[in-house]
Design a protein around this motif. Structure first.
Motif, PDB file in Angstrom:
ATOM      1  N   LEU A   1       0.820  -1.203   0.000  1.00 50.22           N
ATOM      2  CA  LEU A   1       0.000   0.000   0.000  1.00 50.22           C
ATOM      3  C   LEU A   1       0.859   1.260   0.000  1.00 50.22           C
ATOM      4  O   LEU A   1       0.557   2.239  -0.681  1.00 50.22           O
ATOM      5  CB  LEU A   1      -0.932   0.002   1.217  1.00 50.22           C
TER       6      LEU A   1
ATOM      7  N   PRO B   1      -2.881   1.828   7.002  1.00 43.98           N
ATOM      8  CA  PRO B   1      -3.829   1.572   5.901  1.00 43.98           C
ATOM      9  C   PRO B   1      -5.114   2.388   6.020  1.00 43.98           C
ATOM     10  O   PRO B   1      -5.598   2.943   5.042  1.00 43.98           O
ATOM     11  CB  PRO B   1      -4.095   0.063   6.010  1.00 43.98           C
TER      12      PRO B   1
ATOM     13  N   PHE C   1      -6.546  -2.689  -0.324  1.00 45.71           N
ATOM     14  CA  PHE C   1      -7.421  -2.088   0.676  1.00 45.71           C
ATOM     15  C   PHE C   1      -8.493  -3.088   1.103  1.00 45.71           C
ATOM     16  O   PHE C   1      -8.866  -3.155   2.280  1.00 45.71           O
ATOM     17  CB  PHE C   1      -8.075  -0.823   0.134  1.00 45.71           C
TER      18      PHE C   1
ATOM     19  N   THR D   1       0.685   3.966  -3.018  1.00 44.15           N
ATOM     20  CA  THR D   1       0.249   5.332  -2.759  1.00 44.15           C
ATOM     21  C   THR D   1       1.342   6.341  -3.088  1.00 44.15           C
ATOM     22  O   THR D   1       1.052   7.442  -3.572  1.00 44.15           O
ATOM     23  CB  THR D   1      -0.185   5.505  -1.293  1.00 44.15           C
TER      24      THR D   1
ATOM     25  N   ALA E   1      -4.335  -1.276  -5.850  1.00 44.61           N
ATOM     26  CA  ALA E   1      -4.499  -0.641  -4.543  1.00 44.61           C
ATOM     27  C   ALA E   1      -5.862  -0.965  -3.943  1.00 44.61           C
ATOM     28  O   ALA E   1      -5.979  -1.214  -2.737  1.00 44.61           O
ATOM     29  CB  ALA E   1      -4.321   0.869  -4.675  1.00 44.61           C
TER      30      ALA E   1
END
Length: 463
Positions: free
Chosen positions: A66, A284, A196, A70, A192
């Motif tokens: 993650l 997260p 998540f 990002t 992504a």
């Protein structure tokens, strides 16, 4: 005009959600139960360490990917390298200034209180065999910044390596043709969303993991604290509270933000961080929640993960206070010159702290060794109460990075202030959000500001 079905549906009383249904309240309940079980059944609770450790291992499965995704998408969303570089430079300057203030506050508190003076329990007879040993890598911190291969960045446990690889790839993406860049970032967005979703599944186990971690901590440390160590723990928590209210509160005030409302807005993530004593546990959720609070996804993607390596305020306070504790406990005089030298050492070593529970202590042991005059054997005693202090360390580190991300987004002019005010006034406004909506135009209070479309990921689940 509403249809008959719509009128009937609107006339029905709304079903009230049960107070224990939210993950934040469930984690709070597990903390209370963990404390009770750890105090009443210490022998049984000593075996629950594996429960907390397993939950943290599950969290770490998704953290590195993650962070990587990002950061890459945050740079790609900038549209040009100049804008991304400006945000990164502002962030690094902010990190160094605030980290220095945290270290100075810790040294000031230790000098004023005389922490560790009269702690006769600390003497050379204690061995450091049970203390995590700092890694003796040639080149020190710099040797751990760049991985020797792509996969190694994700398997090494050094989050900073993942950030470095992501920054390099993000810069490379900016050099691609627009059509290729769009296809590449679209694939990253899809990946992504998948990670998540994985984190959302793991978060369902948060109350169980928190219960095991708290029960183990209470059973192994609660009754064995010496008076001097109990005083150190209390002082540390007080200094952290002062740092959050005075220092971070002052920074928020200068940016037109209420620090207490910001604390309330991210309370679910901070509660999880407190319970697990790991700042990774809240990352997260924050990567998902902060853009929905009106922050630019580009700023969140760049500042938040980088702050986990460079902006560790709770770690800085811990290192400053505990080094003075050791010096006073062993009767080693530390004048202004020695403390300034210690400040420089800690500014460097604190950047190598891992974000998982225990990383701060390893770096602290490295710092004690680097001084050349503080006894390393005294570190073993501090290890006995580290777990109690690590909860505050992780929470302070996490919230410090939340403040940094919000403030830097404000300075960049890409903060939707109207949306942020709405969320801070009523955090439940996030619950009704459509997670699939595009990123809001960052007007920063100016209705004439241009509209921006981010290519970064959006989450499909609520925080």
């Amino acid at each position: 005009m509403k249809s008959a079905d719509e009128l009937v549906a609107s006339s029905r009383p709304k079903r009230r959600s049960r107070w224990y249904a939210g993950i934040g309240n469930q984690v709070l309940i597990s903390i209370v139960l963990g404390i009770a079980v750890g105090a009443l059944f210490p022998t049984f609770s000593a075996h629950l360490k594996v429960v907390g450790d397993t939950f943290l291992d599950l969290i770490k499965i998704g953290v590195a990917p993650l962070v990587f995704l990002t950061v890459v998408m945050g740079i790609a969303a900038a549209g040009d390298l100049k804008k991304a570089s400006r945000t990164g430079l502002i962030a690094l300057i902010y990190f160094e200034i605030v980290s220095t203030v945290a270290l100075l506050l810790g040294l000031l508190a230790g000098n004023v209180s005389g922490v560790g003076i009269g702690a006769g329990a600390l003497n050379g007879a204690h061995a450091a065999s049970g203390v995590p040993k700092p890694e003796a890598e040639e080149g020190g911190f710099l040797a751990t910044v760049v991985p020797d291969n792509f996969v190694g960045a994700f398997s090494s446990g050094h989050l900073l390596q993942v950030v470095v690889v992501a920054i390099l790839l993000g810069i490379g993406v900016l050099t691609l043709a627009p059509t290729v860049q769009a296809r590449f970032t679209a694939g990253l967005e899809t990946a992504a969303e998948g990670f998540f979703a994985l984190i959302n599944v793991i978060m369902g186990l948060a109350p169980i993991g928190t219960f095991g971690a708290i029960a183990y901590s209470v059973s192994t440390n609660g009754s064995a604290m010496l008076f001097a160590l109990a005083e150190l723990v209390a002082q540390y928590w007080i200094v952290v509270a002062l740092f959050i209210v005075v220092v971070l509160g002052g920074i928020c005030l200068a940016a037109g933000i209420n620090v207490f409302r910001l604390l309330r807005a991210v309370r679910t993530e901070l509660t999880l961080v407190l319970g697990t004593a790991s700042s990774e546990a809240g990352l997260p959720g924050l990567l998902k929640k902060l853009p929905r609070m009106g922050l630019s996804r580009q700023t969140v993607g760049l500042v938040m993960p980088t702050g986990y390596a460079f902006n560790l305020d709770g770690t800085s306070i811990y290192m400053a206070l505990c080094t003075l504790f050791l010096a006073n406990a062993y009767g080693i005089p530390m004048g202004l010159e020695q403390q300034l030298g210690l400040l420089v050492i800690m500014l460097l070593t604190s950047k190598g702290a891992a974000t998982v529970s225990g990383g701060t202590f390893v770096v602290f042991a490295s710092t004690v060794t680097a001084t050349g005059y503080l006894p390393i054997e005294g570190v073993a005693i501090l290890f006995g109460v580290y777990r109690v202090m690590s909860m505050a360390i992780a929470a302070c580190n996490t919230f410090g990075n939340v403040v940094a991300t919000v403030v830097i987004s404000r300075w960049n002019g890409d903060l939707d202030r109207a949306r942020l005010r709405e969320v801070l006034a009523d955090p439940s406004a996030l619950d009704g959000d459509d997670a699939d909506e595009p990123d809001r135009a960052p007007h920063d209070g100016d209705a004439s500001a241009p509209t921006r479309t981010d290519t970064a990921t959006t989450s499909r689940s609520s925080s």
